[in-house]
Write a protein that holds these residues in place. Structure first.
Motif, PDB file in Angstrom:
ATOM      1  N   ASP A 120       0.708  -1.431  -0.169  1.00 40.17           N
ATOM      2  CA  ASP A 120      -0.410   0.138   0.177  1.00 40.17           C
ATOM      3  C   ASP A 120       0.709   1.239   0.226  1.00 40.17           C
ATOM      4  O   ASP A 120       0.925   2.022  -0.900  1.00 40.17           O
ATOM      5  CB  ASP A 120      -1.251   0.371   0.802  1.00 40.17           C
ATOM      6  N   GLN A 121       2.167   1.369   0.802  1.00 43.17           N
ATOM      7  CA  GLN A 121       3.072   2.642   0.541  1.00 43.17           C
ATOM      8  C   GLN A 121       3.612   2.908  -0.950  1.00 43.17           C
ATOM      9  O   GLN A 121       3.440   3.855  -1.305  1.00 43.17           O
ATOM     10  CB  GLN A 121       4.063   2.026   1.966  1.00 43.17           C
ATOM     11  N   ALA A 122       3.542   1.918  -1.322  1.00 39.89           N
ATOM     12  CA  ALA A 122       4.780   1.539  -2.877  1.00 39.89           C
ATOM     13  C   ALA A 122       3.668   2.792  -3.776  1.00 39.89           C
ATOM     14  O   ALA A 122       3.681   3.567  -4.373  1.00 39.89           O
ATOM     15  CB  ALA A 122       4.613   0.278  -3.419  1.00 39.89           C
ATOM     16  N   ILE A 123       2.247   2.024  -3.295  1.00 39.25           N
ATOM     17  CA  ILE A 123       1.236   2.834  -4.859  1.00 39.25           C
ATOM     18  C   ILE A 123       0.877   3.677  -4.001  1.00 39.25           C
ATOM     19  O   ILE A 123       1.140   4.646  -5.362  1.00 39.25           O
ATOM     20  CB  ILE A 123      -0.170   2.102  -4.288  1.00 39.25           C
ATOM     21  N   MET A 127       1.808   7.459  -6.119  1.00 40.87           N
ATOM     22  CA  MET A 127       1.032   8.948  -7.310  1.00 40.87           C
ATOM     23  C   MET A 127       1.171   9.927  -5.987  1.00 40.87           C
ATOM     24  O   MET A 127       1.411  10.934  -6.703  1.00 40.87           O
ATOM     25  CB  MET A 127      -0.317   8.455  -6.030  1.00 40.87           C
ATOM     26  N   TYR A 128       2.240   9.843  -5.399  1.00 41.36           N
ATOM     27  CA  TYR A 128       2.513  11.124  -4.296  1.00 41.36           C
ATOM     28  C   TYR A 128       3.427  11.540  -5.243  1.00 41.36           C
ATOM     29  O   TYR A 128       3.749  12.908  -5.800  1.00 41.36           O
ATOM     30  CB  TYR A 128       3.112  10.378  -2.786  1.00 41.36           C
ATOM     31  N   ASP A 129       4.671  10.919  -6.110  1.00 38.81           N
ATOM     32  CA  ASP A 129       5.375  11.147  -7.237  1.00 38.81           C
ATOM     33  C   ASP A 129       5.560  10.254  -8.186  1.00 38.81           C
ATOM     34  O   ASP A 129       6.466   9.613  -7.972  1.00 38.81           O
ATOM     35  CB  ASP A 129       6.579  11.141  -6.449  1.00 38.81           C
ATOM     36  N   GLN A 135       6.098   3.769 -12.072  1.00 36.87           N
ATOM     37  CA  GLN A 135       5.947   2.282 -12.640  1.00 36.87           C
ATOM     38  C   GLN A 135       5.363   1.027 -11.566  1.00 36.87           C
ATOM     39  O   GLN A 135       4.960  -0.312 -11.969  1.00 36.87           O
ATOM     40  CB  GLN A 135       7.674   1.746 -12.854  1.00 36.87           C
ATOM     41  N   LEU A 136       5.990   1.947 -10.597  1.00 33.30           N
ATOM     42  CA  LEU A 136       5.092   1.371  -8.699  1.00 33.30           C
ATOM     43  C   LEU A 136       3.764   0.658  -9.296  1.00 33.30           C
ATOM     44  O   LEU A 136       3.297  -1.308  -9.123  1.00 33.30           O
ATOM     45  CB  LEU A 136       6.036   1.594  -7.770  1.00 33.30           C
ATOM     46  N   ALA A 137       2.982   2.133  -9.744  1.00 26.21           N
ATOM     47  CA  ALA A 137       1.516   1.239 -10.247  1.00 26.21           C
ATOM     48  C   ALA A 137       1.458   0.878 -11.326  1.00 26.21           C
ATOM     49  O   ALA A 137       0.016  -0.025 -11.092  1.00 26.21           O
ATOM     50  CB  ALA A 137       0.506   2.816  -9.881  1.00 26.21           C
ATOM     51  N   ARG A 138       1.840   0.737 -12.060  1.00 23.79           N
ATOM     52  CA  ARG A 138       1.965   0.348 -13.457  1.00 23.79           C
ATOM     53  C   ARG A 138       1.653  -1.202 -13.854  1.00 23.79           C
ATOM     54  O   ARG A 138       1.613  -2.051 -14.783  1.00 23.79           O
ATOM     55  CB  ARG A 138       2.317   1.074 -15.025  1.00 23.79           C
ATOM     56  N   GLU A 139       2.692  -1.908 -12.796  1.00 19.37           N
ATOM     57  CA  GLU A 139       3.811  -2.789 -13.021  1.00 19.37           C
ATOM     58  C   GLU A 139       2.701  -3.518 -11.939  1.00 19.37           C
ATOM     59  O   GLU A 139       2.176  -5.119 -12.394  1.00 19.37           O
ATOM     60  CB  GLU A 139       4.580  -3.459 -12.402  1.00 19.37           C
ATOM     61  N   ALA A 140       1.643  -3.360 -11.028  1.00 21.12           N
ATOM     62  CA  ALA A 140       0.814  -3.784 -10.340  1.00 21.12           C
ATOM     63  C   ALA A 140      -0.281  -4.236 -11.209  1.00 21.12           C
ATOM     64  O   ALA A 140      -0.552  -5.908 -11.122  1.00 21.12           O
ATOM     65  CB  ALA A 140       0.318  -2.728  -9.111  1.00 21.12           C
TER      66      ALA A 140
END
Length: 207
Positions: A120-123, A127-129, A135-140
């Protein structure tokens, strides 16, 4: 170790990084950093902290990874893979998983369980930066969709599988946000009831 010996060691890392042995070493380091990430989270993550967790130096890590952001991204992806593997195992083992709705339900305790807070921190970081961590969100999505597609009926068309997998992913993400931000278990349970009906209807309908 002398300066000359240190330089020889660095040169050896450069030559071996792309070899089978080098790849094995890279994965070993990544596993150790991933374990640390799962325990301590993303806050205050640094190359030096990662090096301590991996039992090496930050210079060695730089031979195997393209900087701290690359290492962080790869560790998050590895952590997410672990979560997906556990959720798929739960879906396969649960007695209710004979239905599509049951398989999705069986995944939920894993999604909110061990190490969930770190992902959850990664997402949130993405979003924050987004310029640095998008990529952290796209790769999810890339990681979750193949697993969701695998639990859908094999006789469905590719288009229908894609549509239902995207629906499941979107709804589960919404539940995760609700769980993390409000902790409204009753609201999530009500949402699951509606999702169960939708999946039951999809499974009963002709393709």
């Amino acid at each position: 170790m002398s300066e000359g010996e240190a330089e020889q060691e660095r040169a050896g890392y450069r030559r071996s990084a792309g070899s089978a042995r080098g790849e094995a070493r890279r994965l070993e380091l990544l596993e150790r950093v991933t374990d640390d990430l799962g325990t301590n989270g993303l806050v205050d993550f640094s190359l030096r902290r990662a090096a301590r967790a991996a039992g090496t130096t930050h210079k060695v890590l730089l031979y195997y990874f393209d900087g701290p952001e690359d290492l962080l991204t790869q560790a998050v992806l590895r952590l997410r893979t672990r979560r997906i593997d556990r959720s798929m195992a739960a879906a396969a083992e649960d007695s209710a998983s004979r239905t599509l709705a049951g398989r999705v339900r069986a995944m939920w305790p894993v999604l909110v369980g061990e190490e969930a807070w770190v992902l959850d921190q990664a997402i949130g970081l993405a979003m924050y930066d987004s310029a640095r961590y998008a990529q952290l969100a796209r790769e999810a999505s890339k990681q979750y969709l193949p697993s969701l597609l695998s639990i859908l009926p094999g006789e469905w068309s590719a288009r229908r599988k894609h549509e239902v997998a995207e629906m499941i992913l979107g709804v589960l993400r919404g539940f995760l946000v609700e769980w993390r931000t409000s902790g409204d278990g009753d609201g999530i349970e009500a949402g699951f009831a509606a999702l169960d009906r939708a999946l039951t209807h999809e499974e009963a309908a002709a393709d």
